[in-house]
Design a protein around this motif. Structure first.
Motif, PDB file in Angstrom:
ATOM      1  N   VAL A  94      -7.302 -10.858  10.809  1.00  0.00           N
ATOM      2  CA  VAL A  94      -6.370 -11.460   9.850  1.00  0.00           C
ATOM      3  C   VAL A  94      -6.931 -11.338   8.435  1.00  0.00           C
ATOM      4  CG1 VAL A  94      -5.192 -13.583   9.145  1.00  0.00           C
ATOM      5  CG2 VAL A  94      -5.417 -13.026  11.579  1.00  0.00           C
ATOM      6  N   VAL A  95      -8.225 -11.582   8.271  1.00  0.00           N
ATOM      7  CA  VAL A  95      -8.866 -11.418   6.957  1.00  0.00           C
ATOM      8  C   VAL A  95      -8.728  -9.975   6.492  1.00  0.00           C
ATOM      9  CG1 VAL A  95     -11.079 -11.459   5.726  1.00  0.00           C
ATOM     10  CG2 VAL A  95     -10.448 -13.364   7.232  1.00  0.00           C
ATOM     11  N   HIS A  96      -8.964  -9.039   7.387  1.00  0.00           N
ATOM     12  CA  HIS A  96      -8.839  -7.617   7.054  1.00  0.00           C
ATOM     13  C   HIS A  96      -7.412  -7.278   6.606  1.00  0.00           C
ATOM     14  CE1 HIS A  96      -9.545  -3.327   7.127  1.00  0.00           C
ATOM     15  NE2 HIS A  96      -8.521  -3.182   7.950  1.00  0.00           N
ATOM     16  N   VAL A  97      -6.416  -7.793   7.309  1.00  0.00           N
ATOM     17  CA  VAL A  97      -5.011  -7.558   6.956  1.00  0.00           C
ATOM     18  C   VAL A  97      -4.718  -8.090   5.551  1.00  0.00           C
ATOM     19  CG1 VAL A  97      -2.641  -8.330   7.466  1.00  0.00           C
ATOM     20  CG2 VAL A  97      -4.091  -7.414   9.294  1.00  0.00           C
ATOM     21  N   LEU A  98      -5.183  -9.294   5.268  1.00  0.00           N
ATOM     22  CA  LEU A  98      -4.940  -9.889   3.945  1.00  0.00           C
ATOM     23  C   LEU A  98      -5.610  -9.083   2.837  1.00  0.00           C
ATOM     24  CD1 LEU A  98      -5.294 -13.608   5.028  1.00  0.00           C
ATOM     25  CD2 LEU A  98      -3.215 -12.531   4.133  1.00  0.00           C
ATOM     26  N   GLN A  99      -6.777  -8.556   3.107  1.00  0.00           N
ATOM     27  CA  GLN A  99      -7.458  -7.731   2.106  1.00  0.00           C
ATOM     28  C   GLN A  99      -6.747  -6.390   1.940  1.00  0.00           C
ATOM     29  OE1 GLN A  99     -11.440  -8.202   4.068  1.00  0.00           O
ATOM     30  NE2 GLN A  99     -12.121  -8.502   1.952  1.00  0.00           N
ATOM     31  N   ARG A 100      -6.403  -5.767   3.035  1.00  0.00           N
ATOM     32  CA  ARG A 100      -5.831  -4.417   2.991  1.00  0.00           C
ATOM     33  C   ARG A 100      -4.412  -4.378   2.423  1.00  0.00           C
ATOM     34  NH1 ARG A 100      -5.999   0.226   7.577  1.00  0.00           N
ATOM     35  NH2 ARG A 100      -4.397   1.555   6.682  1.00  0.00           N
ATOM     36  N   PHE A 101      -3.548  -5.285   2.879  1.00  0.00           N
ATOM     37  CA  PHE A 101      -2.138  -5.218   2.509  1.00  0.00           C
ATOM     38  C   PHE A 101      -1.738  -6.136   1.361  1.00  0.00           C
ATOM     39  CE2 PHE A 101      -2.297  -3.751   6.929  1.00  0.00           C
ATOM     40  CZ  PHE A 101      -1.730  -2.493   6.762  1.00  0.00           C
ATOM     41  N   PHE A 102      -2.582  -7.115   1.058  1.00  0.00           N
ATOM     42  CA  PHE A 102      -2.224  -8.075   0.011  1.00  0.00           C
ATOM     43  C   PHE A 102      -3.240  -8.110  -1.124  1.00  0.00           C
ATOM     44  CE2 PHE A 102      -0.192  -9.293   3.944  1.00  0.00           C
ATOM     45  CZ  PHE A 102       1.124  -9.403   3.544  1.00  0.00           C
ATOM     46  N   GLY A 103      -4.224  -7.214  -1.072  1.00  0.00           N
ATOM     47  CA  GLY A 103      -5.164  -7.050  -2.173  1.00  0.00           C
ATOM     48  C   GLY A 103      -6.051  -8.253  -2.451  1.00  0.00           C
ATOM     49  N   MET A 104      -6.299  -9.065  -1.449  1.00  0.00           N
ATOM     50  CA  MET A 104      -7.136 -10.249  -1.653  1.00  0.00           C
ATOM     51  C   MET A 104      -8.613  -9.915  -1.494  1.00  0.00           C
ATOM     52  SD  MET A 104      -5.108 -13.173   0.448  1.00  0.00           S
ATOM     53  CE  MET A 104      -3.347 -13.380   0.238  1.00  0.00           C
ATOM     54  N   ASP A 105      -9.448 -10.672  -2.204  1.00  0.00           N
ATOM     55  CA  ASP A 105     -10.878 -10.550  -1.951  1.00  0.00           C
ATOM     56  C   ASP A 105     -11.187 -11.318  -0.660  1.00  0.00           C
ATOM     57  OD1 ASP A 105     -11.188 -13.328  -2.561  1.00  0.00           O
ATOM     58  OD2 ASP A 105     -11.652 -12.871  -4.645  1.00  0.00           O
TER      59      ASP A 105
END
Length: 103
Positions: free
Chosen positions: A39-50
Motif C-alpha cells: 500500500v505504501v508503494h502504491v501511494l508513492q508510485r501513483f500518488f507521488g507521496m514520500d
C-alpha cells in the motif's frame, strides 16, 4: 449582462460561467490480505507521496478502513483508480481503490 452603445454599434458582454469542475476523492479501502508495504508503494508510485506521507495514509487505511490518496478532477481520478486496481491485481493483491465526489 452589460450593454454599451459605441458609435451606433451594440456591444454586449456576458460573464462566462467559470465554475470549477467537481473534484473526486480517490480512496483506498482496507482488506486483510494486502501487505502494508505494498500500500505504501502504491501511494508513492501513483500518488507521488514520500515514504513518510504514504505511511501515514496507509495507517489510516489500516486503522479506519479507508484513506484518501488524493483529490482530482473526474478523468484523473478515474485513471488513478484504474491504475491502482490493475497494479494490485497484477501483483495478486485484492487492494480496492474507489472514487467519490468531494463534497
Amino acid at each position: 449582462m452589460t450593454v454599451k452603445h459605441q458609435d451606433e454599434a451594440l456591444v454586449v458582454t456576458r460573464k462566462a460561467d467559470t465554475r470549477q469542475p467537481p473534484l473526486y476523492k480517490v480512496l483506498l479501502l482496507n482488506d486483510d490480505y494486502t501487505p502494508m508495504d505494498f500500500v505504501v508503494h502504491v501511494l508513492q508510485r501513483f500518488f507521488g507521496m514520500d515514504r513518510e506521507r504514504a505511511t501515514v495514509i496507509m495507517l489510516k487505511v489500516h486503522n479506519e478502513g479507508v484513506g484518501v490518496a488524493g483529490v482530482y478532477p473526474r478523468d484523473i481520478a478515474e485513471t488513478k483508480v484504474h491504475q491502482v486496481v490493475e497494479f494490485a491485481r497484477s501483483h495478486q493483491h485484492p487492494l480496492q481503490c474507489v472514487m467519490e465526489e468531494n463534497r
